[in-house]
Design an enzyme around this catalytic site. Structure first.
Site, mmCIF file in Angstrom:
data_model
loop_
_atom_site.group_PDB
_atom_site.id
_atom_site.type_symbol
_atom_site.label_atom_id
_atom_site.label_comp_id
_atom_site.label_asym_id
_atom_site.label_seq_id
_atom_site.Cartn_x
_atom_site.Cartn_y
_atom_site.Cartn_z
ATOM 1 N N ARG A 167 1.282 -1.130 -0.091
ATOM 2 C CA ARG A 167 -0.107 0.112 0.123
ATOM 3 C C ARG A 167 0.703 1.436 0.154
ATOM 4 O O ARG A 167 1.681 1.984 0.880
ATOM 5 C CB ARG A 167 -0.579 0.326 1.357
ATOM 6 C CG ARG A 167 -1.989 -0.767 1.590
ATOM 7 C CD ARG A 167 -3.205 -1.172 0.667
ATOM 8 N NE ARG A 167 -3.930 -2.440 0.717
ATOM 9 C CZ ARG A 167 -4.662 -2.220 0.299
ATOM 10 N NH1 ARG A 167 -5.122 -1.580 -0.076
ATOM 11 N NH2 ARG A 167 -6.112 -3.879 0.872
ATOM 12 N N ASP A 168 0.585 2.073 -0.582
ATOM 13 C CA ASP A 168 1.214 3.811 -0.527
ATOM 14 C C ASP A 168 1.289 4.877 0.361
ATOM 15 O O ASP A 168 -0.052 3.901 1.390
ATOM 16 C CB ASP A 168 0.401 4.072 -1.527
ATOM 17 C CG ASP A 168 1.753 5.782 -2.663
ATOM 18 O OD1 ASP A 168 2.373 5.654 -3.015
ATOM 19 O OD2 ASP A 168 1.711 6.271 -1.467
ATOM 20 N N ILE A 169 2.055 5.089 1.077
ATOM 21 C CA ILE A 169 1.771 5.514 2.508
ATOM 22 C C ILE A 169 0.636 6.844 2.862
ATOM 23 O O ILE A 169 0.997 7.221 3.848
ATOM 24 C CB ILE A 169 3.651 5.371 2.942
ATOM 25 C CG1 ILE A 169 3.676 5.651 4.732
ATOM 26 C CG2 ILE A 169 4.076 7.051 2.757
ATOM 27 C CD1 ILE A 169 5.008 5.936 5.044
ATOM 28 N N ASN A 201 5.487 6.916 -13.588
ATOM 29 C CA ASN A 201 6.676 8.448 -13.495
ATOM 30 C C ASN A 201 7.435 7.418 -13.702
ATOM 31 O O ASN A 201 8.239 7.253 -12.730
ATOM 32 C CB ASN A 201 5.768 8.799 -12.342
ATOM 33 C CG ASN A 201 4.725 9.446 -11.898
ATOM 34 O OD1 ASN A 201 4.079 9.566 -13.090
ATOM 35 N ND2 ASN A 201 4.396 9.247 -10.662
ATOM 36 N N GLU A 240 9.669 10.364 -8.178
ATOM 37 C CA GLU A 240 9.788 11.100 -5.884
ATOM 38 C C GLU A 240 10.762 9.442 -5.732
ATOM 39 O O GLU A 240 11.860 10.130 -5.616
ATOM 40 C CB GLU A 240 8.696 10.955 -5.522
ATOM 41 C CG GLU A 240 8.077 11.907 -5.677
ATOM 42 C CD GLU A 240 6.976 12.115 -4.659
ATOM 43 O OE1 GLU A 240 6.678 10.960 -3.364
ATOM 44 O OE2 GLU A 240 5.814 12.578 -4.826
ATOM 45 N N VAL A 241 10.309 8.314 -6.133
ATOM 46 C CA VAL A 241 11.169 7.479 -5.484
ATOM 47 C C VAL A 241 12.061 6.656 -6.953
ATOM 48 O O VAL A 241 11.721 6.098 -8.152
ATOM 49 C CB VAL A 241 10.227 6.285 -5.334
ATOM 50 C CG1 VAL A 241 11.321 5.242 -3.890
ATOM 51 C CG2 VAL A 241 10.035 6.638 -3.536
ATOM 52 N N HIS A 294 8.222 1.464 -10.519
ATOM 53 C CA HIS A 294 7.257 0.793 -9.693
ATOM 54 C C HIS A 294 5.539 1.614 -10.042
ATOM 55 O O HIS A 294 5.917 2.495 -10.821
ATOM 56 C CB HIS A 294 7.115 1.679 -8.231
ATOM 57 C CG HIS A 294 6.863 2.838 -8.252
ATOM 58 N ND1 HIS A 294 8.526 3.701 -8.093
ATOM 59 C CD2 HIS A 294 6.010 4.069 -8.134
ATOM 60 C CE1 HIS A 294 8.096 5.288 -8.038
ATOM 61 N NE2 HIS A 294 6.915 5.896 -8.228
ATOM 62 N N HIS A 350 2.167 2.164 -9.757
ATOM 63 C CA HIS A 350 1.264 2.798 -9.182
ATOM 64 C C HIS A 350 -0.348 2.336 -9.863
ATOM 65 O O HIS A 350 -0.759 2.017 -10.955
ATOM 66 C CB HIS A 350 0.699 4.297 -8.831
ATOM 67 C CG HIS A 350 1.576 5.307 -9.334
ATOM 68 N ND1 HIS A 350 1.290 5.719 -7.185
ATOM 69 C CD2 HIS A 350 2.866 5.649 -9.129
ATOM 70 C CE1 HIS A 350 2.917 6.018 -7.009
ATOM 71 N NE2 HIS A 350 3.691 6.448 -8.716
HETATM 72 P P1 AMP Z 1 6.797 8.634 -7.588
HETATM 73 O O1 AMP Z 1 6.421 10.194 -7.157
HETATM 74 O O2 AMP Z 1 5.685 7.498 -8.596
HETATM 75 O O3 AMP Z 1 8.066 8.331 -7.967
HETATM 76 O O4 AMP Z 1 5.740 7.935 -6.143
HETATM 77 C C1 AMP Z 1 6.260 7.252 -4.980
HETATM 78 C C2 AMP Z 1 5.060 6.990 -4.078
HETATM 79 O O5 AMP Z 1 6.056 5.528 -3.383
HETATM 80 C C3 AMP Z 1 4.595 8.150 -3.841
HETATM 81 O O6 AMP Z 1 3.067 7.888 -3.811
HETATM 82 C C4 AMP Z 1 4.834 7.893 -1.729
HETATM 83 O O7 AMP Z 1 3.384 7.832 -1.383
HETATM 84 C C5 AMP Z 1 5.170 6.351 -1.952
HETATM 85 N N1 AMP Z 1 5.644 5.852 -1.120
HETATM 86 C C6 AMP Z 1 7.241 6.821 -0.816
HETATM 87 N N2 AMP Z 1 7.654 6.252 0.769
HETATM 88 C C7 AMP Z 1 7.014 5.501 1.187
HETATM 89 C C8 AMP Z 1 6.544 3.555 1.644
HETATM 90 N N3 AMP Z 1 7.441 3.875 2.860
HETATM 91 N N4 AMP Z 1 5.792 3.347 1.931
HETATM 92 C C9 AMP Z 1 4.919 3.227 1.105
HETATM 93 N N5 AMP Z 1 4.887 4.033 0.178
HETATM 94 C C10 AMP Z 1 5.515 4.942 0.505
#
Ligand code: AMP
Length: 122
Positions: A34-36, A93, A101-102, A106, A108
């Protein structure tokens, strides 16, 4: 994206069990949780276990088994959550313009409500 994979990214830490996640699926190639900060009633992240920075990296370098496993997992998770009946959106993304961001590839999965337009109006 040409940078090297950063093993300190948050999803790498989740894969190593260094930080917790709300797991919804796992197999040899894939982890989903699950997304945080959920942006829909159902918001799941589906990641390959291999070290891939983004969709660009994954599509160029992943094995056919890894690619198939990831996409199969997306479909199975959506069905397991009942989203195949009501509808859902898959999003990945890549890079700066998409605000990734990460830096671990991944998908979504969003669902559980009407999701509106595909992209916000300018
Ligand atoms: P993106 O902008 O596509 O890289 O999305 C990164 C996603 O990772 C965002 O929706 C964040 O809310 C999610 N996220 C960041 N840290 C965590 C975590 N520790 N557990 C679950 N989701 C996370």
């Amino acid at each position: 994206m040409t940078a090297a994979y950063d093993r300190n990214n948050v999803f790498a830490k989740i894969l190593r069990g260094e930080i917790p996640c709300q797991k919804v699926f796992e197999d040899a190639h894939v982890l989903a949780f699950r997304d945080i900060k959920p942006q829909a009633p159902a918001h799941v992240l589906v990641i390959p276990k291999g070290e891939y920075i983004s969709s660009d990296d994954f599509s160029a370098k992943a094995s056919p088994e890894e690619i198939a496993a990831l996409f199969r997992a997306v479909g199975k998770i959506a069905r397991d959550l009942g989203l195949d009946k009501t509808g859902y959106r898959i999003l990945a993304n890549h890079g700066e313009d998409a605000h990734q961001e990460v830096a671990h590839f991944h998908f979504h999965i969003f669902g559980g409500k009407s999701l509106g337009r595909m992209l916000p109006k300018e």
